[in-house]
Design a protein around this motif. Structure first.
Motif, mmCIF file in Angstrom:
data_model
loop_
_atom_site.group_PDB
_atom_site.id
_atom_site.type_symbol
_atom_site.label_atom_id
_atom_site.label_comp_id
_atom_site.label_asym_id
_atom_site.label_seq_id
_atom_site.Cartn_x
_atom_site.Cartn_y
_atom_site.Cartn_z
ATOM 1 N N THR A 40 0.824 -1.202 0.000
ATOM 2 C CA THR A 40 0.000 0.000 0.000
ATOM 3 C C THR A 40 0.861 1.257 0.000
ATOM 4 O O THR A 40 0.616 2.202 -0.753
ATOM 5 C CB THR A 40 -0.923 0.021 1.240
ATOM 6 O OG1 THR A 40 -1.788 -1.111 1.203
ATOM 7 C CG2 THR A 40 -1.776 1.282 1.276
ATOM 8 N N VAL A 41 1.892 1.271 0.845
ATOM 9 C CA VAL A 41 2.806 2.416 0.910
ATOM 10 C C VAL A 41 3.572 2.557 -0.407
ATOM 11 O O VAL A 41 3.748 3.672 -0.918
ATOM 12 C CB VAL A 41 3.789 2.265 2.091
ATOM 13 C CG1 VAL A 41 4.843 3.360 2.062
ATOM 14 C CG2 VAL A 41 3.028 2.290 3.418
ATOM 15 N N LEU A 42 4.015 1.430 -0.982
ATOM 16 C CA LEU A 42 4.732 1.466 -2.252
ATOM 17 C C LEU A 42 3.848 2.049 -3.348
ATOM 18 O O LEU A 42 4.295 2.895 -4.142
ATOM 19 C CB LEU A 42 5.187 0.052 -2.630
ATOM 20 C CG LEU A 42 5.932 -0.093 -3.964
ATOM 21 C CD1 LEU A 42 7.213 0.735 -3.965
ATOM 22 C CD2 LEU A 42 6.237 -1.569 -4.231
ATOM 23 N N ALA A 43 2.580 1.620 -3.405
ATOM 24 C CA ALA A 43 1.646 2.151 -4.389
ATOM 25 C C ALA A 43 1.460 3.651 -4.205
ATOM 26 O O ALA A 43 1.389 4.407 -5.186
ATOM 27 C CB ALA A 43 0.301 1.435 -4.274
ATOM 28 N N PHE A 44 1.413 4.083 -2.960
ATOM 29 C CA PHE A 44 1.254 5.510 -2.658
ATOM 30 C C PHE A 44 2.456 6.317 -3.152
ATOM 31 O O PHE A 44 2.298 7.347 -3.808
ATOM 32 C CB PHE A 44 1.074 5.683 -1.157
ATOM 33 C CG PHE A 44 1.186 7.103 -0.677
ATOM 34 C CD1 PHE A 44 0.221 8.035 -1.018
ATOM 35 C CD2 PHE A 44 2.250 7.509 0.115
ATOM 36 C CE1 PHE A 44 0.318 9.346 -0.581
ATOM 37 C CE2 PHE A 44 2.350 8.808 0.554
ATOM 38 C CZ PHE A 44 1.382 9.731 0.205
ATOM 39 N N VAL A 45 3.652 5.843 -2.852
ATOM 40 C CA VAL A 45 4.871 6.556 -3.261
ATOM 41 C C VAL A 45 4.937 6.655 -4.782
ATOM 42 O O VAL A 45 5.260 7.711 -5.349
ATOM 43 C CB VAL A 45 6.119 5.852 -2.692
ATOM 44 C CG1 VAL A 45 7.390 6.460 -3.283
ATOM 45 C CG2 VAL A 45 6.137 5.946 -1.163
ATOM 46 N N ILE A 46 4.627 5.562 -5.464
ATOM 47 C CA ILE A 46 4.650 5.565 -6.929
ATOM 48 C C ILE A 46 3.578 6.508 -7.469
ATOM 49 O O ILE A 46 3.805 7.239 -8.442
ATOM 50 C CB ILE A 46 4.450 4.133 -7.467
ATOM 51 C CG1 ILE A 46 5.673 3.283 -7.118
ATOM 52 C CG2 ILE A 46 4.226 4.137 -8.977
ATOM 53 C CD1 ILE A 46 5.525 1.822 -7.476
ATOM 54 N N GLY A 47 2.394 6.524 -6.837
ATOM 55 C CA GLY A 47 1.328 7.432 -7.266
ATOM 56 C C GLY A 47 1.718 8.894 -7.119
ATOM 57 O O GLY A 47 1.435 9.715 -8.002
#
Length: 205
Positions: A40-47
């Protein structure tokens, strides 16, 4: 995308095709020791990175990165179900989704200041929508498998990604119109949720 689960237009139709990809990706991440919350955090950073790219004018690259973020945002939900995780992950997921959306809209507003008013209206409609969504989720009895009652509408996460992508790749020529389209669909979705919530609460009462 952990709290999602209604009968959305595109999500429902695409589910049989994307589910094997989500399952395999989730199994891979679990195998290498990642948790659903970490994805979830990885998806957020990429977003957020996608929003930065859009702000600097890398439109197509930004859209591709945005969809990578969206893929991981779907994978984290699959991982949570496989590993029986929920709770705070759902809080992060809903919050981070809105931040990524806001990041794209802000990036467009900075790059194309002449369209700031319509983009501001879109942001207000999303605020209106998420307020109704979360309030309905809190007061309507949850009968599904998700963490709270999920009130569906014509515009869900997949449709939102498509509309955001259209806004980015058609800017600046058609930015006003694609933003307006998103605005109208967002308002219709929220009204749908409110009407359905009123119906369900009347039934429960």
């Amino acid at each position: 995308m952990r709290p999602l689960g209604g009968n959305t237009m595109l999500d429902t139709k695409a589910r049989p095709y994307v589910k094997p990809i989500l399952d395999k990706t989730a199994d891979f991440f679990i195998k290498i020791g990642l948790s659903a919350n970490q994805v979830t955090v990885l998806a957020f950073v990429i977003g957020v990175g996608a929003a930065v790219l859009v702000g600097f004018g890398w439109m197509w690259t930004g859209v591709l990165i945005l969809w990578l973020s969206g893929l991981l945002d779907a994978v984290d939900g699959t991982m949570a179900r496989k590993t029986k995780q929920s709770g705070f992950g759902t809080v992060m997921d809903v919050t981070f989704d809105r931040v990524v959306e806001a990041g794209i809209i802000i990036a467009l507003a900075v790059r194309f200041p002449e369209q700031q008013f319509i983009l501001l209206l879109l942001m207000a409609s999303i605020l209106f929508g998420i307020t109704a969504f979360l309030t309905i989720g809190n007061v309507v009895q949850n009968k599904g498998v998700k963490s709270f009652h999920y009130a569906t509408g014509i515009a869900e996460r997949t449709e939102g990604f498509i509309l955001l992508s259209l806004m980015v790749v058609t800017a600046p020529m058609f930015l006003f119109w694609t933003t307006g389209l998103f605005l109208v669909i967002e308002i219709i979705s929220t009204v749908q949720r409110l009407i359905e919530a009123h119906r369900q609460l009347d039934k429960e009462g």
